[in-house]
Design a protein around this motif. Structure first.
Motif, PDB file in Angstrom:
ATOM      1  N   ASN A  40      34.071  24.966  23.843  1.00 43.95           N
ATOM      2  CA  ASN A  40      33.220  24.901  25.499  1.00 43.95           C
ATOM      3  C   ASN A  40      33.572  24.001  26.447  1.00 43.95           C
ATOM      4  OD1 ASN A  40      30.959  23.333  25.906  1.00 43.95           O
ATOM      5  ND2 ASN A  40      29.610  23.768  24.416  1.00 43.95           N
ATOM      6  N   ARG A  41      32.835  24.349  28.293  1.00 44.18           N
ATOM      7  CA  ARG A  41      33.482  23.550  28.804  1.00 44.18           C
ATOM      8  C   ARG A  41      33.432  21.761  29.720  1.00 44.18           C
ATOM      9  NH1 ARG A  41      34.969  26.407  33.794  1.00 44.18           N
ATOM     10  NH2 ARG A  41      35.219  24.245  34.490  1.00 44.18           N
ATOM     11  N   PHE A  42      31.844  21.656  28.114  1.00 39.72           N
ATOM     12  CA  PHE A  42      31.053  20.693  28.197  1.00 39.72           C
ATOM     13  C   PHE A  42      31.773  19.327  27.021  1.00 39.72           C
ATOM     14  CE2 PHE A  42      27.521  18.688  26.454  1.00 39.72           C
ATOM     15  CZ  PHE A  42      27.061  17.438  27.213  1.00 39.72           C
ATOM     16  N   TYR A 162      28.098  33.936  41.120  1.00 40.93           N
ATOM     17  CA  TYR A 162      29.841  34.011  41.491  1.00 40.93           C
ATOM     18  C   TYR A 162      30.446  33.398  39.845  1.00 40.93           C
ATOM     19  CZ  TYR A 162      34.144  32.338  43.731  1.00 40.93           C
ATOM     20  OH  TYR A 162      35.499  32.799  44.206  1.00 40.93           O
ATOM     21  N   SER A 165      31.980  35.925  34.963  1.00 42.90           N
ATOM     22  CA  SER A 165      32.903  36.059  34.073  1.00 42.90           C
ATOM     23  C   SER A 165      33.290  35.095  32.966  1.00 42.90           C
ATOM     24  CB  SER A 165      34.857  37.018  34.011  1.00 42.90           C
ATOM     25  OG  SER A 165      34.719  36.192  34.857  1.00 42.90           O
ATOM     26  N   GLY A 166      32.788  34.103  32.599  1.00 47.74           N
ATOM     27  CA  GLY A 166      32.660  33.058  32.080  1.00 47.74           C
ATOM     28  C   GLY A 166      31.588  33.063  31.393  1.00 47.74           C
ATOM     29  N   ALA A 167      31.401  31.943  30.920  1.00 47.95           N
ATOM     30  CA  ALA A 167      29.966  32.204  29.492  1.00 47.95           C
ATOM     31  C   ALA A 167      29.150  31.663  29.875  1.00 47.95           C
ATOM     32  CB  ALA A 167      30.597  30.303  28.423  1.00 47.95           C
ATOM     33  N   CYS A 187      33.676  37.560  40.987  1.00 48.48           N
ATOM     34  CA  CYS A 187      34.689  37.991  39.234  1.00 48.48           C
ATOM     35  C   CYS A 187      35.794  38.585  39.734  1.00 48.48           C
ATOM     36  CB  CYS A 187      34.335  38.422  38.044  1.00 48.48           C
ATOM     37  SG  CYS A 187      34.067  40.271  37.883  1.00 48.48           S
ATOM     38  N   TYR A 206      36.806  38.719  43.775  1.00 48.91           N
ATOM     39  CA  TYR A 206      36.835  37.530  44.503  1.00 48.91           C
ATOM     40  C   TYR A 206      38.019  37.794  45.285  1.00 48.91           C
ATOM     41  CZ  TYR A 206      38.234  34.960  41.151  1.00 48.91           C
ATOM     42  OH  TYR A 206      39.749  34.246  39.963  1.00 48.91           O
ATOM     43  N   ALA A 224      28.209  29.743  38.758  1.00 48.11           N
ATOM     44  CA  ALA A 224      28.143  30.145  37.412  1.00 48.11           C
ATOM     45  C   ALA A 224      29.389  28.987  37.305  1.00 48.11           C
ATOM     46  CB  ALA A 224      27.729  31.034  36.613  1.00 48.11           C
ATOM     47  N   VAL A 225      30.588  29.179  38.422  1.00 48.93           N
ATOM     48  CA  VAL A 225      31.734  28.541  37.654  1.00 48.93           C
ATOM     49  C   VAL A 225      31.959  27.777  38.428  1.00 48.93           C
ATOM     50  CG1 VAL A 225      33.467  29.906  38.715  1.00 48.93           C
ATOM     51  CG2 VAL A 225      33.993  28.746  37.174  1.00 48.93           C
ATOM     52  N   LYS A 227      32.381  26.846  42.173  1.00 53.01           N
ATOM     53  CA  LYS A 227      33.803  27.324  42.707  1.00 53.01           C
ATOM     54  C   LYS A 227      33.325  26.774  43.960  1.00 53.01           C
ATOM     55  CE  LYS A 227      37.327  27.108  39.677  1.00 53.01           C
ATOM     56  NZ  LYS A 227      37.870  25.558  39.275  1.00 53.01           N
ATOM     57  N   THR A 246      26.819  24.662  39.256  1.00 55.07           N
ATOM     58  CA  THR A 246      26.494  24.279  38.574  1.00 55.07           C
ATOM     59  C   THR A 246      27.531  23.225  38.020  1.00 55.07           C
ATOM     60  OG1 THR A 246      28.270  25.875  37.809  1.00 55.07           O
ATOM     61  CG2 THR A 246      26.452  25.936  36.888  1.00 55.07           C
ATOM     62  N   GLN A 315      39.996  30.330  32.904  1.00 53.59           N
ATOM     63  CA  GLN A 315      40.440  31.961  32.941  1.00 53.59           C
ATOM     64  C   GLN A 315      40.006  32.172  31.428  1.00 53.59           C
ATOM     65  OE1 GLN A 315      41.551  33.312  35.257  1.00 53.59           O
ATOM     66  NE2 GLN A 315      42.033  31.872  36.767  1.00 53.59           N
ATOM     67  N   THR A 317      37.337  34.296  29.626  1.00 49.92           N
ATOM     68  CA  THR A 317      36.549  35.590  29.500  1.00 49.92           C
ATOM     69  C   THR A 317      35.006  36.037  28.485  1.00 49.92           C
ATOM     70  OG1 THR A 317      37.873  36.615  30.547  1.00 49.92           O
ATOM     71  CG2 THR A 317      35.657  38.069  29.467  1.00 49.92           C
TER      72      THR A 317
END
Ligand SMILES: NC(=O)c1ccc[n+]([C@@H]2O[C@H](COP(=O)([O-])OP(=O)(O)OC[C@H]3O[C@@H](n4cnc5c(N)ncnc54)[C@H](OP(=O)(O)O)[C@@H]3O)[C@@H](O)[C@H]2O)c1
Length: 327
Positions: A40-42, A162, A165-167, A187, A206, A224-225, A227, A246, A315, A317
């Motif tokens: 994951n991103r963490f 926003y 579509s991410g985790a 998304c 978007y 949520a992403v 950005k 986030t 990217q 999903t």
């Protein structure tokens, strides 16, 4: 046991598979044989010492994960597997129980075994779920839940999510729907149908439309992403609206200032407070058919570098699963 280890911060190639000592559970711990985990991103942000987020965030990240080199050699927070052994003080779990959870800042899930405090964020797996399906339950959903709880999301409040579509986003849409909110999800084109199927009342692409220019306002905007900035979407919030970021140092600063000013507020909890009760809540939601983690790709543990490179495209999903033993 086999584990993915790293000795220094850097690109995905610093990760390598190695034989290491199997952890020994302490009195209050369970030893879990991990069948599936996630990248994951963490994980990716920690491995890279958050370099992509700028010098200040990178320094803060190193203070947590080790200043000169990583404090924990094994990454991986989420896991699903079977209890292999229990410490003498453990009464909640027994050998053979199927469990899932997250080790958070302690990491250690990219390995064949992980020792977890029985009182930590670990629970029995929802019925009828495979290990691969259960591994990604926690990361996105606990992050989303922490944010939505901060904003006290209630029925009929309007929320724009926003990066739906991410985790975090795919979990956020489902949780917001469960809380009875009116959900607008943003998304890219390829994920519009998926996000709609997760319960969004309406979706905005978007790549075609800028939601900050359509004149609509929302009680809550959840980025949520990572950005958006508060300054960019302030005009799309109602007068007492809440912005939930986030990521981003500027957002962190706004979170210190805006609650004292009244009006539109930024709420950003660091570190996020996530509890065992939250994990049990997610298990109940899954069993009631109200939440399911979205899985994008699955890789064998040996392909952790490829899996990591994919997560770093930003990217994916939903979630990326690493399989350690086949279900
Ligand atoms: N996961 C964690 O443990 C964690 C913890 C704390 C904070 N964070 C932060 O939370 C954020 C999200 O994490 P995550 O794991 O949910 O992310 P993720 O799964 O990696 O998000 C991927 C999704 O983001 C969308 N996306 C990419 N660029 C976008 C843009 N410019 N505008 C809108 N959507 C865009 C992509 O969708 P499209 O294909 O539709 O563009 C893709 O589906 C990150 O900033 C991360 O640093 C993550």
């Amino acid at each position: 046991m086999r584990a993915v280890v790293y000795e220094r911060y850097g690109p995905p190639e610093v990760l390598r598979l190695e034989d290491v000592e199997r952890p020994i559970p302490a009195d209050g711990e369970v030893l879990v044989k991990v069948h599936a985990t996630t990248v994951n991103r963490f994980d990716t942000a920690t491995r890279d010492a958050n370099r992509r987020s700028g010098v200040a965030i990178s320094l803060m990240s190193r203070l947590v994960s080790g200043v000169r080199r990583p404090r924990h050699r094994i990454l991986g927070t989420e896991f699903a597997g079977e209890v292999e052994a229990v410490g003498v003080a453990v009464t909640e779990f027994a050998v053979g129980d199927k469990v899932f959870g997250t080790s958070g800042l302690a990491f250690g899930a990219h390995a064949e075994f992980i020792a977890m405090p029985a009182s930590g964020r670990i629970a029995r797996m929802p019925a009828e779920m495979s290990f691969e399906e259960a591994a990604p339950i926690c990361d996105g959903a606990l992050n989303a839940l922490t944010c939505l709880k901060q904003a006290d999301l209630k029925a009929n409040r309007t929320i724009l999510i926003y990066g739906a579509s991410g985790a975090i986003g795919t979990a956020g849409v489902q949780l917001a729907r469960y809380f009875g909110a009116d959900v607008t999800a943003v998304c890219g084109t390829k994920n519009l149908e998926l996000v709609r199927s997760l319960g969004a009342d309406r979706v905005i692409d978007y790549t075609q439309k800028d939601f900050t220019k359509n004149g609509q306002t929302y009680n809550i905007i959840f980025d949520a992403v990572g950005k958006l900035s508060f300054t960019r979407c302030r005009g799309s919030l109602t007068l007492r609206g809440i912005f939930l970021p986030t990521d981003g140092l500027a957002n962190l600063m706004w979170a210190l200032v805006t609650p004292r000013l009244g009006g539109r507020t930024v709420l950003f909890q660091i570190p996020p407070r996530q509890t065992k009760q939250d994990v049990l809540f997610l298990k109940e939601l899954i069993e009631a058919g109200k939440y399911r983690p979205v899985i994008d790709r699955r890789y064998p543990l040996e392909d952790v570098v490829q899996a990591t490179r994919y997560v770093e495209t930003e990217q994916k999903t939903g979630n990326v699963v690493l399989t350690i033993t086949q279900d």
